[in-house]
Enzyme design. Structure first.
Site, PDB file in Angstrom:
ATOM      1  N   CYS A 193      25.786   2.880 -21.546  1.00  0.00           N
ATOM      2  CA  CYS A 193      26.048   4.243 -22.032  1.00  0.00           C
ATOM      3  C   CYS A 193      25.226   4.511 -23.293  1.00  0.00           C
ATOM      4  O   CYS A 193      25.194   3.694 -24.215  1.00  0.00           O
ATOM      5  CB  CYS A 193      27.538   4.415 -22.330  1.00  0.00           C
ATOM      6  SG  CYS A 193      27.980   6.093 -22.845  1.00  0.00           S
ATOM      7  N   CYS A 248      41.677  27.845 -40.291  1.00  0.00           N
ATOM      8  CA  CYS A 248      41.540  26.544 -40.955  1.00  0.00           C
ATOM      9  C   CYS A 248      41.223  26.741 -42.441  1.00  0.00           C
ATOM     10  O   CYS A 248      41.678  25.971 -43.290  1.00  0.00           O
ATOM     11  CB  CYS A 248      40.406  25.737 -40.325  1.00  0.00           C
ATOM     12  SG  CYS A 248      40.336  25.781 -38.530  1.00  0.00           S
ATOM     13  N   HIS A 251      42.328  24.700 -45.725  1.00  0.00           N
ATOM     14  CA  HIS A 251      41.390  23.656 -46.140  1.00  0.00           C
ATOM     15  C   HIS A 251      40.355  24.106 -47.158  1.00  0.00           C
ATOM     16  O   HIS A 251      39.777  23.268 -47.846  1.00  0.00           O
ATOM     17  CB  HIS A 251      40.707  23.047 -44.917  1.00  0.00           C
ATOM     18  CG  HIS A 251      41.637  22.173 -44.138  1.00  0.00           C
ATOM     19  ND1 HIS A 251      41.996  20.923 -44.565  1.00  0.00           N
ATOM     20  CD2 HIS A 251      42.318  22.382 -42.985  1.00  0.00           C
ATOM     21  CE1 HIS A 251      42.845  20.388 -43.697  1.00  0.00           C
ATOM     22  NE2 HIS A 251      43.061  21.260 -42.734  1.00  0.00           N
ATOM     23  N   CYS A 268      46.743  20.143 -36.234  1.00  0.00           N
ATOM     24  CA  CYS A 268      46.719  21.248 -37.205  1.00  0.00           C
ATOM     25  C   CYS A 268      46.976  22.583 -36.507  1.00  0.00           C
ATOM     26  O   CYS A 268      47.667  23.438 -37.048  1.00  0.00           O
ATOM     27  CB  CYS A 268      45.406  21.292 -37.975  1.00  0.00           C
ATOM     28  SG  CYS A 268      45.523  20.400 -39.551  1.00  0.00           S
TER      29      CYS A 268
HETATM   30  C1  HEC Z   1      48.924  25.427 -42.717  1.00  0.00           C
HETATM   31  C2  HEC Z   1      47.778  24.815 -43.332  1.00  0.00           C
HETATM   32  C3  HEC Z   1      46.719  24.213 -42.434  1.00  0.00           C
HETATM   33  C4  HEC Z   1      45.939  24.850 -41.481  1.00  0.00           C
HETATM   34  C5  HEC Z   1      46.007  26.298 -41.054  1.00  0.00           C
HETATM   35  C6  HEC Z   1      45.025  23.840 -40.973  1.00  0.00           C
HETATM   36  N1  HEC Z   1      45.260  22.642 -41.564  1.00  0.00           N
HETATM   37 FE1  HEC Z   1      44.263  20.912 -41.209  1.00  0.00          FE
HETATM   38  N2  HEC Z   1      45.518  19.929 -42.479  1.00  0.00           N
HETATM   39  C7  HEC Z   1      46.524  20.509 -43.219  1.00  0.00           C
HETATM   40  C8  HEC Z   1      47.271  19.468 -43.912  1.00  0.00           C
HETATM   41  C9  HEC Z   1      48.469  19.680 -44.839  1.00  0.00           C
HETATM   42  C10 HEC Z   1      46.660  18.249 -43.558  1.00  0.00           C
HETATM   43  C11 HEC Z   1      47.085  16.840 -43.948  1.00  0.00           C
HETATM   44  C12 HEC Z   1      46.423  16.240 -45.104  1.00  0.00           C
HETATM   45  C13 HEC Z   1      46.907  14.821 -45.209  1.00  0.00           C
HETATM   46  O1  HEC Z   1      47.864  14.434 -44.538  1.00  0.00           O
HETATM   47  O2  HEC Z   1      46.290  14.064 -45.974  1.00  0.00           O
HETATM   48  C14 HEC Z   1      45.565  18.578 -42.668  1.00  0.00           C
HETATM   49  C15 HEC Z   1      44.690  17.642 -42.112  1.00  0.00           C
HETATM   50  C16 HEC Z   1      43.574  17.945 -41.335  1.00  0.00           C
HETATM   51  C17 HEC Z   1      42.605  16.982 -40.882  1.00  0.00           C
HETATM   52  C18 HEC Z   1      42.626  15.503 -41.168  1.00  0.00           C
HETATM   53  C19 HEC Z   1      42.544  15.209 -42.613  1.00  0.00           C
HETATM   54  C20 HEC Z   1      41.476  14.237 -43.023  1.00  0.00           C
HETATM   55  O3  HEC Z   1      41.584  13.794 -44.158  1.00  0.00           O
HETATM   56  O4  HEC Z   1      40.563  13.905 -42.254  1.00  0.00           O
HETATM   57  C21 HEC Z   1      41.666  17.667 -40.158  1.00  0.00           C
HETATM   58  C22 HEC Z   1      40.437  17.092 -39.499  1.00  0.00           C
HETATM   59  C23 HEC Z   1      42.069  19.054 -40.159  1.00  0.00           C
HETATM   60  N3  HEC Z   1      43.222  19.180 -40.885  1.00  0.00           N
HETATM   61  C24 HEC Z   1      41.370  20.072 -39.518  1.00  0.00           C
HETATM   62  C25 HEC Z   1      41.850  21.383 -39.411  1.00  0.00           C
HETATM   63  C26 HEC Z   1      41.219  22.401 -38.597  1.00  0.00           C
HETATM   64  C27 HEC Z   1      39.962  22.208 -37.776  1.00  0.00           C
HETATM   65  C28 HEC Z   1      41.977  23.523 -38.729  1.00  0.00           C
HETATM   66  C29 HEC Z   1      41.798  24.858 -38.031  1.00  0.00           C
HETATM   67  C30 HEC Z   1      41.843  24.821 -36.588  1.00  0.00           C
HETATM   68  C31 HEC Z   1      43.080  23.199 -39.626  1.00  0.00           C
HETATM   69  N4  HEC Z   1      42.969  21.899 -40.016  1.00  0.00           N
HETATM   70  C32 HEC Z   1      44.072  24.093 -40.007  1.00  0.00           C
HETATM   71  C33 HEC Z   1      46.797  21.847 -43.311  1.00  0.00           C
HETATM   72  C34 HEC Z   1      46.269  22.815 -42.472  1.00  0.00           C
END
Ligand code: HEC
Length: 265
Positions: free
Chosen positions: A75, A175, A179, A223
Site C-alpha cells: 500500500c 467549529c 476553536h 465535536c
Molecule cells: C461547543 C464548542 C465546540 C465546537 C462547536 C467544536 N468543538 Fe472541537 N472541541 C471542543 C472542545 C471543548 C474540545 C476538547 C478539548 C480537550 O478535551 O482538550 C474539542 C476538541 C476538538 C478536537 C481534538 C482536540 C485536539 O487537541 O486535537 C478536534 C480535532 C476538534 N475539536 C475539531 C472540531 C471541528 C472540526 C469542529 C467543527 C465541525 C469542532 N471541533 C467544533 C469544542 C468544540
C-alpha cells in the site's frame, strides 16, 4: 420511619459525594490528569492501550487477507509502496490511483478494496482503526507537513475552510465559534486550541474517558455530536476536507505530532 431516615442519610451522603467529585473535577488540570492516567497504565499494564491497538494493526497489516489474499505491505501512503516512516505527516494528500484526496483512514480503506479485494461493506471499522494506529505510530512526534499543492488538494482545503466557518444546527454553531474565539481559553472546563495552535496533532489517540481509540475522524464526529449536529460519514469529503484544513493550519503554526497513538481524555 427508620427506613426513611436511612434513605435520607443515603441521599445526603450521595449529595456530599457528588459535590466532592464536582469540586475535584473543577480543580483537575486535564493535561496533568491525562499524564497521571498514562502513568497508571504504564505501571499496572506495562503497555499503553494505544500501543495495543498499534500492535493489532501491525498484525493485520502483514496478514494476507481479502479476496486477493495479499497483505497491505504494497500500500502506498504517498511516499512509495510500503513506506510508512513519516507518511502521516503529509496526509491528507491527492492520490492519482484513486483520483481522490485521502486521509490516512480513507487510504487504508482504498488499499483494502483495491489491493486486497475487500468489498467496502466487508470492511470492519475496528480493523481500519487498528491499522490507522499502526501506520500513525511511524510518524510519532514528527513535524506536521501538510501543504496543499495540487488543484485537488487546494480545492479540498478550501472546502474544509468553508465547513469550518459554516453555521449549522439548532444552535447555529460552527467549529470557529469554539476553536478560534475561545482558543487558549476553556469551553465546559476543557482547554480549547485553534488549528494554528496544533489542534488535531494527537490523533489517533486512546481517550481514557471513553476507554476507546479515536481517530481524527472520530474526534471530529464527536465535536459535531456535542452540538447536536449529525456528523458526516466516515471517509466522506467533509471529513477529509476538515482534516486537511486543520492539519494545513497546524503546519503553518509549526506544530509536531504528539506521541502516536496519543493518550488523551
Ligand atoms: C461547543 C464548542 C465546540 C465546537 C462547536 C467544536 N468543538 Fe472541537 N472541541 C471542543 C472542545 C471543548 C474540545 C476538547 C478539548 C480537550 O478535551 O482538550 C474539542 C476538541 C476538538 C478536537 C481534538 C482536540 C485536539 O487537541 O486535537 C478536534 C480535532 C476538534 N475539536 C475539531 C472540531 C471541528 C472540526 C469542529 C467543527 C465541525 C469542532 N471541533 C467544533 C469544542 C468544540
Amino acid at each position: 420511619m427508620r427506613n426513611r431516615s436511612l434513605w435520607i442519610g443515603f441521599l445526603l451522603a450521595l449529595g456530599l459525594g457528588l459535590s466532592i467529585a464536582l469540586t475535584q473535577q473543577q480543580e483537575v488540570d486535564p493535561y496533568k490528569e491525562a499524564e497521571r492516567q498514562r502513568e497508571l497504565f504504564r505501571q499496572t499494564a506495562g503497555i499503553l492501550p494505544g500501543e495495543l491497538y498499534a500492535a493489532q494493526g501491525e498484525e493485520l497489516f502483514g496478514q494476507k487477507r481479502g479476496s486477493k489474499n495479499v497483505s497491505l505491505e504494497a500500500c502506498d501512503f504517498g511516499l512509495g509502496p510500503g513506506k510508512l516512516e513519516g507518511a502521516l505527516t503529509q496526509l491528507p494528500r491527492y492520490f492519482a490511483d484513486t483520483r481522490r484526496v485521502e486521509d490516512l483512514e480513507t487510504r487504508i480503506v482504498s488499499c483494502m478494496v483495491n489491493l486486497q479485494g475487500f468489498k467496502p461493506e466487508e470492511i470492519k471499522r475496528d480493523d481500519v482503526k487498528a491499522l490507522t494506529a499502526f501506520v500513525a505510530s511511524k510518524s510519532s512526534e514528527m513535524p506536521i507537513n501538510v501543504v496543499p499543492k495540487t488543484s485537488q488538494e487546494i480545492a479540498m482545503y478550501n472546502l474544509g475552510r468553508e465547513l469550518w466557518y459554516h453555521r449549522a444546527g439548532d444552535r447555529d454553531m460552527n467549529c470557529a465559534i469554539c476553536h478560534d474565539s475561545y482558543a487558549g481559553g476553556k469551553v465546559r472546563l476543557s482547554p480549547v486550541r485553534s488549528p494554528r495552535q496544533g489542534l488535531s496533532n494527537e490523533w489517533p489517540a486512546y481517550r481514557f474517558e471513553a476507554d476507546k481509540l479515536y481517530t481524527l475522524q472520530d474526534r471530529i464526529a464527536f465535536c459535531y455530536e456535542s452540538v447536536s449536529i449529525h456528523p458526516p460519514d466516515h471517509y466522506s469529503e467533509p471529513m477529509i476536507a476538515l482534516s486537511i484544513y486543520m492539519l494545513t493550519e497546524a503546519t503553518k503554526g509549526k506544530n509536531k505530532f504528539t506521541e502516536l497513538p496519543g493518550f488523551t481524555r
